[in-house]
Design an enzyme around this catalytic site. Structure first.
Site, short mmCIF file in Angstrom:
data_model
loop_
_atom_site.label_atom_id
_atom_site.label_comp_id
_atom_site.label_asym_id
_atom_site.label_seq_id
_atom_site.Cartn_x
_atom_site.Cartn_y
_atom_site.Cartn_z
N HIS A 61 0.84 -1.18 0.00
CA HIS A 61 0.00 0.00 0.00
C HIS A 61 0.88 1.23 0.00
CE1 HIS A 61 -3.10 2.85 1.09
NE2 HIS A 61 -3.95 1.94 0.65
N ASP B 118 -8.12 -4.84 -0.18
CA ASP B 118 -8.65 -5.57 -1.34
C ASP B 118 -8.33 -7.05 -1.29
OD1 ASP B 118 -9.91 -3.50 -2.58
OD2 ASP B 118 -8.04 -2.73 -3.40
#
Ligand code: ACO
Length: 429
Positions: A307, A364
């Protein structure tokens, strides 16, 4: 501590103010840099660049903290409804009972879309990606509501546009789904909750009364809240930049939908499931996938890992991992893909490459597993993300508009050819 930063350039010293955020984050305000020094800064991907001062979402990537308007994501995901969170993000505070009633009522009264929009859906090929349909449909809403195009509209007009967009996006998303499965469009049912109504439009059929399953309703409510805002990410920055030209809200959000679509951003939830399914189908050991992800000559990345801002853990992933276990348990689903996901997480988290780079499962990684368990087709996953992210986009667009922020327009360092004289076609080699 000093509240100015000093820069020495070509022997000359310049001072720039230092800004301190509510949580003590520091920034050097270089807005006068070019004017005073002639220099610009270079920061591809804006990894160190603050584009705005925002009071909406606080995120501490090192410590895995995420708060909307001061409220922790953990508490909101557990106790709030998606509509309360939407109100919070857009208007700044949690609504009281009267405000929430009014908000829900207004949203409920705008859920229908113009009948002509059905003809747009008819024109899309079967199997059209629902994100392409959603982005087009959101942009086309501006043509049905021309007053939204006036940049000097008053607050009541803006609120109406906001409520219309929140109300209509589930209708459009469900229509995109129905188009691809070849089933008739379901009209909204206004006695249902926001999430319940979306479920009815997705899975209801005209011949039968659709019963909203509270387990699925609650899981979707949680997922939408977890996705509702994430400060200046790629799609939100897109919405703010497009909106900074005073483009209307529908067009700005449509651009956000397109930005979200990419596999490095919201499209990762689709990519994760596709990756896990390939792993299952090929049957090769998990380590070989990890090795591929580490190999710089191979473009393969472990989707759902890493991320831009979380370098320790993604707090949303923690909540979602638990929710995935609960939902699959409650629905009695035994999904081999979930087992692969868990094993992959285990192997990656113990691998030096991933540990060194702070690569952890992101939101996700697990959201796709829940969507799959709920019977949502893979290409609709990113649409689900867009439904959740909408209040964040709107809140950020509203803040940018109210702060009268300047048009977004970065600079560059030019690396092309210097001046050349034109050579006529016959003289070119
Ligand atoms: N698999 C393998 N290696 C990775 C991964 C991954 N998923 N993610 C990052 N790396 C490596 C990079 O190769 C790089 O290695 P290096 O330092 O040896 O060159 C290092 O980790 C840092 O990666 P960057 O790409 O520089 O990190 P950045 O902050 O620019 O990118 C991103 C973040 C785009 C999320 C990246 O981690 C990625 O591509 N992940 C997979 C896609 C994904 O899951 N996206 C969803 C993000 S969450 C969301 O949008 C809601």
């Amino acid at each position: 501590m000093s509240d100015t930063a000093r820069l020495i350039l070509e022997g000359q010293e310049y001072e720039f103010p230092v800004l301190t955020g509510a949580e003590n984050e520091k920034a050097i305000d270089i807005s006068k840099l070019r004017g005073t020094t002639g220099y610009i800064t270079m920061d591809p991907g804006f990894k160190n660049t603050g584009s705005t001062q925002s009071g909406i979402t606080y995120l501490d990537g090192e410590n895995g903290i995420l708060r909307y308007r001061g409220y922790s994501i953990e508490e909101l995901a557990e106790k709030a409804s998606f509509m309360e969170v939407a109100y919070l993000l857009i208007y700044g505070d949690l609504p009281n009972a009267k405000e929430l009633d009014y908000f829900n009522d207004s949203i409920t009264h705008h859920t229908l879309v113009h009948e002509n929009m059905k003809r747009f859906f008819d024109a899309f090929p079967l199997g059209a990606h629902p994100m392409g349909m959603l982005s087009s449909m959101v942009a086309s809403l501006s043509t049905f509501y021309p007053e939204s195009q006036n940049p000097n509209r008053d607050i009541t007009d803006i609120d109406l546009t906001i409520h219309r967009l929140i109300a209509k996006i589930p209708t459009l998303a469900a229509q995109a789904y129905k188009h691809n499965v070849g089933l008739p469009t379901m009209y909204p049912k206004n006695n249902l909750s926001y999430v319940g109504n979306f479920m009815h439009m997705m899975w209801g059929v005209p011949a039968e009364e659709y019963e909203v399953d509270p387990i699925i309703e609650s899981a979707l409510n949680k997922l939408f809240i977890l996705h509702a805002d994430h400060e200046q990410n790629c799609s939100t920055s897109t919405v703010r930049v497009v909106g900074s030209s005073q483009a209307n809200l529908y067009s700005s959000v449509s651009a956000g939908v397109s930005a979200l679509w990419g596999p490095l951003h919201g499209g990762a939830n689709q990519a994760v499931i596709e990756m896990l399914e390939s792993i299952r189908a090929e049957g090769s050991p998990l380590q070989s996938w990890i090795d591929r992800a580490k190999d710089k000559t191979d473009s393969f990345r472990l989707m759902g890992f890493g991320h831009r801002v979380y370098k320790n853990f993604d707090p949303r992933a923690r909540i979602i991992k638990k929710a995935a276990d609960e939902v699959l348990g409650q629905l009695g689903i035994d999904d081999p893909v979930l087992d692969i996901a868990k094993q992959l997480e285990e192997v990656a988290l113990n691998d030096e490459y991933f540990v060194q780079r702070g690569l952890y499962p992101n939101v996700d990684f697990y959201s796709g597993i829940i969507y799959r368990a709920l019977g949502i087709p893979t290409d609709m996953f990113t649409v689900m993300f867009a439904l959740g992210r909408l209040p964040g986009w709107i809140g950020q667009w509203k803040e940018m508009t109210e702060n009268r922020e300047p048009i977004g327009r970065p600079r560059q360092v030019y690396t092309g050819a210097t001046h050349r004289g034109f050579v006529s076609l016959n003289d070119r080699k």
